[in-house]
Design a protein around this motif. Structure first.
Motif, short mmCIF file in Angstrom:
data_model
loop_
_atom_site.label_atom_id
_atom_site.label_comp_id
_atom_site.label_asym_id
_atom_site.label_seq_id
_atom_site.Cartn_x
_atom_site.Cartn_y
_atom_site.Cartn_z
N ARG A 38 17.92 39.73 32.98
CA ARG A 38 17.36 38.54 33.61
C ARG A 38 17.02 37.46 32.58
O ARG A 38 17.25 36.28 32.82
CB ARG A 38 16.11 38.92 34.41
N VAL A 39 16.47 37.90 31.46
CA VAL A 39 16.13 36.93 30.41
C VAL A 39 17.38 36.24 29.87
O VAL A 39 17.40 35.02 29.68
CB VAL A 39 15.36 37.64 29.27
N LEU A 40 18.44 37.01 29.66
CA LEU A 40 19.69 36.44 29.15
C LEU A 40 20.30 35.47 30.17
O LEU A 40 20.82 34.41 29.80
CB LEU A 40 20.68 37.55 28.82
N ARG A 41 20.22 35.82 31.44
CA ARG A 41 20.73 34.92 32.48
C ARG A 41 19.90 33.66 32.55
O ARG A 41 20.45 32.56 32.71
CB ARG A 41 20.75 35.64 33.82
N ALA A 42 18.58 33.79 32.45
CA ALA A 42 17.71 32.61 32.49
C ALA A 42 17.93 31.71 31.29
O ALA A 42 17.77 30.49 31.38
CB ALA A 42 16.24 33.06 32.55
N ALA A 43 18.32 32.31 30.17
CA ALA A 43 18.58 31.52 28.96
C ALA A 43 19.95 30.85 28.98
O ALA A 43 20.30 30.11 28.06
CB ALA A 43 18.47 32.41 27.72
N GLY A 44 20.75 31.10 30.01
CA GLY A 44 22.05 30.46 30.13
C GLY A 44 23.16 31.12 29.35
O GLY A 44 24.21 30.50 29.11
N VAL A 45 22.97 32.39 28.96
CA VAL A 45 23.99 33.08 28.18
C VAL A 45 25.31 33.23 28.95
O VAL A 45 26.39 33.04 28.36
CB VAL A 45 23.47 34.44 27.70
N PRO A 46 25.29 33.56 30.26
CA PRO A 46 26.58 33.68 30.97
C PRO A 46 27.41 32.42 30.91
O PRO A 46 28.65 32.48 30.79
CB PRO A 46 26.14 34.00 32.41
N GLU A 47 26.77 31.24 31.00
CA GLU A 47 27.51 29.98 30.93
C GLU A 47 28.07 29.76 29.53
O GLU A 47 29.17 29.20 29.37
CB GLU A 47 26.61 28.80 31.32
N VAL A 48 27.32 30.18 28.51
CA VAL A 48 27.77 29.98 27.13
C VAL A 48 29.01 30.82 26.83
O VAL A 48 29.95 30.35 26.18
CB VAL A 48 26.63 30.33 26.15
N VAL A 49 29.03 32.06 27.29
CA VAL A 49 30.15 32.96 26.97
C VAL A 49 31.29 32.86 27.97
O VAL A 49 32.32 33.52 27.78
CB VAL A 49 29.65 34.42 26.90
N GLU A 50 31.11 32.08 29.02
CA GLU A 50 32.16 31.96 30.04
C GLU A 50 33.46 31.44 29.43
O GLU A 50 33.48 30.46 28.69
CB GLU A 50 31.71 31.00 31.15
N GLY A 51 34.56 32.13 29.72
CA GLY A 51 35.86 31.70 29.24
C GLY A 51 36.24 32.23 27.88
O GLY A 51 37.39 32.06 27.45
N THR A 52 35.32 32.90 27.18
CA THR A 52 35.66 33.45 25.87
C THR A 52 36.48 34.73 26.03
O THR A 52 36.34 35.45 27.02
CB THR A 52 34.39 33.76 25.05
N PRO A 53 37.34 35.04 25.06
CA PRO A 53 38.13 36.27 25.14
C PRO A 53 37.27 37.53 25.27
O PRO A 53 37.65 38.47 25.97
CB PRO A 53 38.92 36.27 23.83
N PHE A 54 36.12 37.55 24.60
CA PHE A 54 35.25 38.73 24.70
C PHE A 54 34.75 38.92 26.12
O PHE A 54 34.72 40.05 26.63
CB PHE A 54 34.06 38.61 23.74
N GLU A 55 34.37 37.82 26.77
CA GLU A 55 33.89 37.91 28.16
C GLU A 55 35.01 38.36 29.08
O GLU A 55 34.78 39.19 29.99
CB GLU A 55 33.34 36.55 28.60
N ARG A 56 36.23 37.85 28.85
CA ARG A 56 37.35 38.28 29.69
C ARG A 56 37.64 39.76 29.49
O ARG A 56 37.97 40.47 30.45
CB ARG A 56 38.59 37.43 29.37
N THR A 57 37.54 40.22 28.25
CA THR A 57 37.75 41.65 27.99
C THR A 57 36.68 42.50 28.67
O THR A 57 36.98 43.55 29.26
CB THR A 57 37.73 41.92 26.47
N ALA A 58 35.44 42.04 28.59
CA ALA A 58 34.35 42.77 29.23
C ALA A 58 34.56 42.84 30.74
O ALA A 58 34.35 43.89 31.36
CB ALA A 58 33.01 42.10 28.92
N ARG A 59 34.99 41.74 31.33
CA ARG A 59 35.23 41.73 32.78
C ARG A 59 36.39 42.65 33.16
O ARG A 59 36.38 43.28 34.22
CB ARG A 59 35.49 40.31 33.26
N SER A 60 37.39 42.72 32.30
CA SER A 60 38.51 43.61 32.60
C SER A 60 38.08 45.07 32.57
O SER A 60 38.73 45.94 33.18
CB SER A 60 39.65 43.39 31.59
N LEU A 61 36.97 45.36 31.88
CA LEU A 61 36.43 46.72 31.82
C LEU A 61 35.36 46.95 32.88
O LEU A 61 34.69 47.99 32.89
CB LEU A 61 35.84 46.99 30.43
N GLY A 62 35.19 45.97 33.77
CA GLY A 62 34.24 46.12 34.86
C GLY A 62 32.81 45.78 34.51
O GLY A 62 31.88 46.22 35.20
N THR A 63 32.59 45.01 33.44
CA THR A 63 31.24 44.64 33.05
C THR A 63 31.25 43.19 32.57
O THR A 63 32.25 42.48 32.73
CB THR A 63 30.71 45.57 31.94
#
Length: 258
Positions: A38-63
């Motif tokens: 919740r703290v990371l979401r409130a700090a806007g971390v999901p928006e910051v990492v959106e579109g990065t290769p690491f985030e895409r890899t994490a999503r491909s692994l179901g997280t």
């Protein structure tokens, strides 16, 4: 043979206490993981990492990146809880080994966190540098964002390795070797870029031709559309030519009078 009830009660007490520690630690780890998410979401971390290769890899692994960091927090609490429970239950685990593991777990946690953050920051830096250099129309430029990314990943890896006990001298030698390799690669890869930049400064200061002039560079003839530090862009009715400025300096430019 007399039964020592005091010893039996002490053993049962330790086992019950160890079980309570496991239950309490499990609940604490779960709650802290949820709180961290919740703290990371409130700090806007999901928006910051959106579109990065690491985030895409994490999503491909179901997280997601945020969920992964939150899970690492929970795993850290679980690990400490298990160690405390084992020590409380006085299972066959030497005191020296217990403290070695206890001291190592926080370093392992920090190493994993640094490694993940290093990849996220590296991916974001690559995207930002690519956006900044998009207007520079030279093939060599595409190397710079990747160089920035892998440099950040390399430094993060060295920091993570230092947390798990890799010798500092070894890390310094590895970092020095990496810096020398980057310098050597940069000189080779960006030699034309450096020459184009120097030529661009000359062309911008002396202005032998300007936008709207008709020129010919080697076999490329057309109207000048843009002159920047690295390239001259000319076009005719059918084609557009992006000519590096060092090519202009080497071959010369013929300006046609109207």
């Amino acid at each position: 043979m007399a039964v020592d009830w005091q010893v039996i009660l002490q053993e049962e007490y330790r086992i019950v206490l160890a079980a309570l520690i496991l239950i309490g630690g499990g609940i604490a780890g779960y709650l802290l993981g949820r709180l961290n998410k919740r703290v990371l979401r409130a700090a806007g971390v999901p928006e910051v990492v959106e579109g990065t290769p690491f985030e895409r890899t994490a999503r491909s692994l179901g997280t997601t990146t945020v969920a992964l960091i939150a899970r690492i927090t929970s795993w850290f609490i679980y690990g400490v809880t298990i160690l405390l429970a084992l020590n409380t239950a006085e299972l066959p685990l030497s005191t020296q080994l217990f403290w070695q593991i206890t001291l190592f777990v926080p370093h392992l946690f920090v190493a994993a966190l640094v490694f993940i953050l290093g990849f996220v920051i590296a991916d974001k830096a690559e995207l930002l540098v690519s956006e900044r250099l998009r207007s520079v129309k030279l093939p060599e430029i595409s190397v710079i964002p990747r160089l920035v990314k892998y440099s950040i990943v390399y430094v993060a890896s060295l920091i993570a390795l230092s947390q798990v006990g890799v010798a500092t001298l070894t890390l310094i030698v590895l970092f020095a070797a990496y810096v020398l390799a980057v310098i050597a690669f940069g000189v080779v890869a960006f030699w034309d870029l450096l020459r184009s930049g120097a030529a661009g400064i000359y062309l911008l200061l002396n202005q032998p031709y300007g936008i709207g002039d008709e020129i010919r560079v080697a076999d490329n003839r057309g109207i000048v559309q843009e002159v920047d530090m690295f390239v001259t862009r000319i076009e005719n009715d059918d084609e557009e030519f992006i000519v590096p400025n060092h090519v202009v300096m080497r071959n010369g430019a013929v300006r046609f009078r109207n």
